[in-house]
Motif scaffolding. Structure first.
Motif, PDB file in Angstrom:
ATOM      1  N   ASP A  26      24.733 -26.562  16.292  1.00 22.32           N
ATOM      2  CA  ASP A  26      23.976 -25.781  15.308  1.00 22.32           C
ATOM      3  C   ASP A  26      24.866 -24.786  14.547  1.00 22.32           C
ATOM      4  OD1 ASP A  26      24.177 -23.619  17.006  1.00 22.32           O
ATOM      5  OD2 ASP A  26      22.100 -23.694  17.672  1.00 22.32           O
ATOM      6  N   THR A  27      26.081 -25.217  14.322  1.00 14.00           N
ATOM      7  CA  THR A  27      26.985 -24.454  13.446  1.00 14.00           C
ATOM      8  C   THR A  27      27.185 -25.272  12.176  1.00 14.00           C
ATOM      9  OG1 THR A  27      28.133 -23.516  15.367  1.00 14.00           O
ATOM     10  CG2 THR A  27      29.246 -23.345  13.252  1.00 14.00           C
ATOM     11  N   TYR A  28      26.621 -24.745  11.084  1.00 13.40           N
ATOM     12  CA  TYR A  28      26.669 -25.447   9.819  1.00 13.40           C
ATOM     13  C   TYR A  28      27.827 -24.858   9.020  1.00 13.40           C
ATOM     14  CZ  TYR A  28      24.876 -27.188   5.338  1.00 13.40           C
ATOM     15  OH  TYR A  28      24.734 -27.808   4.116  1.00 13.40           O
ATOM     16  N   ILE A  29      28.835 -25.679   8.762  1.00 12.91           N
ATOM     17  CA  ILE A  29      30.033 -25.186   8.073  1.00 12.91           C
ATOM     18  C   ILE A  29      30.081 -25.744   6.655  1.00 12.91           C
ATOM     19  CG2 ILE A  29      32.555 -25.087   8.104  1.00 12.91           C
ATOM     20  CD1 ILE A  29      32.298 -25.647  11.209  1.00 12.91           C
ATOM     21  N   GLU A  30      30.193 -24.836   5.686  1.00  8.44           N
ATOM     22  CA  GLU A  30      30.283 -25.260   4.286  1.00  8.44           C
ATOM     23  C   GLU A  30      31.603 -24.793   3.689  1.00  8.44           C
ATOM     24  OE1 GLU A  30      26.275 -24.540   1.995  1.00  8.44           O
ATOM     25  OE2 GLU A  30      26.563 -23.083   3.607  1.00  8.44           O
ATOM     26  N   LEU A  31      32.234 -25.680   2.933  1.00  3.77           N
ATOM     27  CA  LEU A  31      33.462 -25.342   2.215  1.00  3.77           C
ATOM     28  C   LEU A  31      33.113 -25.374   0.733  1.00  3.77           C
ATOM     29  CD1 LEU A  31      35.757 -27.761   4.266  1.00  3.77           C
ATOM     30  CD2 LEU A  31      35.393 -25.322   4.682  1.00  3.77           C
ATOM     31  N   LYS A  32      33.159 -24.199   0.108  1.00  2.01           N
ATOM     32  CA  LYS A  32      32.734 -24.122  -1.295  1.00  2.01           C
ATOM     33  C   LYS A  32      33.873 -23.674  -2.192  1.00  2.01           C
ATOM     34  CE  LYS A  32      27.985 -22.622  -0.350  1.00  2.01           C
ATOM     35  NZ  LYS A  32      27.048 -21.510  -0.553  1.00  2.01           N
ATOM     36  N   PRO A  33      34.184 -24.488  -3.200  1.00  2.49           N
ATOM     37  CA  PRO A  33      35.216 -24.048  -4.139  1.00  2.49           C
ATOM     38  C   PRO A  33      34.703 -22.841  -4.930  1.00  2.49           C
ATOM     39  CG  PRO A  33      34.398 -26.268  -4.689  1.00  2.49           C
ATOM     40  CD  PRO A  33      33.580 -25.768  -3.548  1.00  2.49           C
ATOM     41  N   SER A  34      35.582 -21.899  -5.217  1.00  3.70           N
ATOM     42  CA  SER A  34      35.206 -20.779  -6.070  1.00  3.70           C
ATOM     43  C   SER A  34      36.407 -20.442  -6.951  1.00  3.70           C
ATOM     44  CB  SER A  34      34.812 -19.562  -5.243  1.00  3.70           C
ATOM     45  OG  SER A  34      35.944 -18.761  -4.998  1.00  3.70           O
ATOM     46  N   GLU A  35      36.184 -19.554  -7.873  1.00  7.23           N
ATOM     47  CA  GLU A  35      37.231 -19.086  -8.771  1.00  7.23           C
ATOM     48  C   GLU A  35      38.443 -18.575  -8.005  1.00  7.23           C
ATOM     49  OE1 GLU A  35      36.842 -16.017 -12.120  1.00  7.23           O
ATOM     50  OE2 GLU A  35      34.807 -16.312 -11.309  1.00  7.23           O
ATOM     51  N   TYR A  36      38.199 -17.964  -6.858  1.00  7.67           N
ATOM     52  CA  TYR A  36      39.273 -17.314  -6.100  1.00  7.67           C
ATOM     53  C   TYR A  36      39.801 -18.205  -4.982  1.00  7.67           C
ATOM     54  CZ  TYR A  36      36.760 -13.625  -8.452  1.00  7.67           C
ATOM     55  OH  TYR A  36      36.127 -12.882  -9.409  1.00  7.67           O
ATOM     56  N   GLY A  37      39.585 -19.484  -5.088  1.00 12.30           N
ATOM     57  CA  GLY A  37      40.005 -20.376  -4.019  1.00 12.30           C
ATOM     58  C   GLY A  37      38.779 -20.799  -3.248  1.00 12.30           C
ATOM     59  N   GLN A  38      39.006 -21.365  -2.080  1.00 12.07           N
ATOM     60  CA  GLN A  38      37.879 -21.908  -1.353  1.00 12.07           C
ATOM     61  C   GLN A  38      37.184 -20.862  -0.469  1.00 12.07           C
ATOM     62  OE1 GLN A  38      37.587 -25.901   1.150  1.00 12.07           O
ATOM     63  NE2 GLN A  38      38.462 -24.183   2.196  1.00 12.07           N
ATOM     64  N   LEU A  39      35.866 -20.871  -0.474  1.00 10.19           N
ATOM     65  CA  LEU A  39      35.116 -19.992   0.415  1.00 10.19           C
ATOM     66  C   LEU A  39      34.594 -20.817   1.590  1.00 10.19           C
ATOM     67  CD1 LEU A  39      33.050 -17.923  -2.185  1.00 10.19           C
ATOM     68  CD2 LEU A  39      35.203 -17.282  -1.052  1.00 10.19           C
ATOM     69  N   GLU A  56      26.881 -17.353   6.567  1.00 11.54           N
ATOM     70  CA  GLU A  56      27.706 -16.142   6.506  1.00 11.54           C
ATOM     71  C   GLU A  56      29.073 -16.476   5.900  1.00 11.54           C
ATOM     72  OE1 GLU A  56      28.500 -14.595  10.448  1.00 11.54           O
ATOM     73  OE2 GLU A  56      30.022 -13.179   9.711  1.00 11.54           O
ATOM     74  N   ASP A  57      29.519 -15.634   4.971  1.00 11.81           N
ATOM     75  CA  ASP A  57      30.849 -15.834   4.386  1.00 11.81           C
ATOM     76  C   ASP A  57      31.909 -15.417   5.403  1.00 11.81           C
ATOM     77  OD1 ASP A  57      33.244 -15.798   3.018  1.00 11.81           O
ATOM     78  OD2 ASP A  57      32.463 -14.759   1.248  1.00 11.81           O
ATOM     79  N   VAL A  58      32.608 -16.407   5.984  1.00 11.82           N
ATOM     80  CA  VAL A  58      33.613 -16.123   7.018  1.00 11.82           C
ATOM     81  C   VAL A  58      35.036 -16.375   6.513  1.00 11.82           C
ATOM     82  CG1 VAL A  58      32.022 -16.543   8.953  1.00 11.82           C
ATOM     83  CG2 VAL A  58      33.370 -18.455   8.041  1.00 11.82           C
TER      84      VAL A  58
END
Ligand code: C5P
Length: 222
Positions: free
Chosen positions: A64-77, A83-85
């Motif tokens: 139950d750990t949902y991990i998302e990798l999101k591209p952003s202007e400042y690199g990857q979030l 939670e933003d980790v």
């Protein structure tokens, strides 16, 4: 052009993520930082006080750990259950424990399944330790980046200071060497150059040089 898969492997702090991000940008591909996935799980396990040698407990929380990798202007979030980790997973406590979490077979199986799902449509640059050997054995381009421990520690030191983190060069050298040892000597999918990977020693190369070399290889294969 066909949308291929590019695997970037190598030891800690060899410049994989910087290079992989640049390649993904150039090609409008998805960048997948698999180390961030192991780090996010480690972060949560530390928060919950889980024994990092207990494979079943780790698998339990991973489910139950949902991990998302999101591209952003400042690199990857990186997001873990919303939670933003992105920054906390780079801190020393996580860095120095992640190789223990990543050695477990059941943890790796689940992570690899998620990584393959991310890559199923091609058009990806994925970095890690076992991408060319295990996660994407059919990747059209496989790169193994290496550099001396001294050079890697120096780069990471500069990066830490730029981020405003405390940093001790000698300690970094030891930690990087130790993490490489654990990652190379583990039983399941250890850090290793795939037989068909192209090795690039980045010790005396700039990021631009490395990106250029890899783009030449990529352009021959798309
Ligand atoms: O790439 P990064 O330094 O963020 O990776 C953190 C750790 O995650 C590695 O030291 C390794 O233990 C683990 N890892 C792994 N397999 C991958 C990517 C990372 O075991 N594909």
């Amino acid at each position: 052009d066909k949308r291929i898969s590019i695997a970037i492997d190598g030891p800690a702090a060899a410049g994989k993520s910087t290079v992989a991000k640049r390649l993904a940008e150039n090609l409008s591909y998805l960048y997948i930082d698999t180390g961030a996935m192991y780090r996010a799980l480690t972060y949560r396990a530390l928060q919950e006080g889980i024994d990092l040698n207990d494979e079943h407990q780790l698998l339990n929380i991973l489910k139950d750990t949902y991990i998302e990798l999101k591209p952003s202007e400042y690199g990857q979030l990186v997001f873990m259950n919303g939670e933003d980790v992105t920054n906390v997973i780079r801190q020393a406590d996580v860095t120095n424990s992640v190789s223990i979490v990543a050695k477990h077979k059941l943890v790796r199986e689940e992570m690899v399944a998620r990584q393959r799902a991310f890559a199923q449509n091609g058009g990806v640059v994925m970095d890690g330790r076992d991408i060319g050997t295990h996660v994407l054995p059919n990747a059209e381009v496989k790169i193994f980046l290496k550099a001396s421990v001294e050079e890697r520690a120096k780069r990471r030191h500069a990066e830490n200071l730029a981020r405003g983190f405390e940093s001790d060069l000698e300690k970094l050298k030891e930690e990087i060497a130790y993490r490489d040892k654990l990652d190379s000597e583990r039983e399941i999918a250890p850090l290793k150059k795939a037989e068909d990977a192209i090795e690039i020693d980045t010790t005396s190369l700039s990021i631009d040089d490395v990106v250029k070399r890899i783009m030449e290889i990529v352009n021959e294969r798309i």
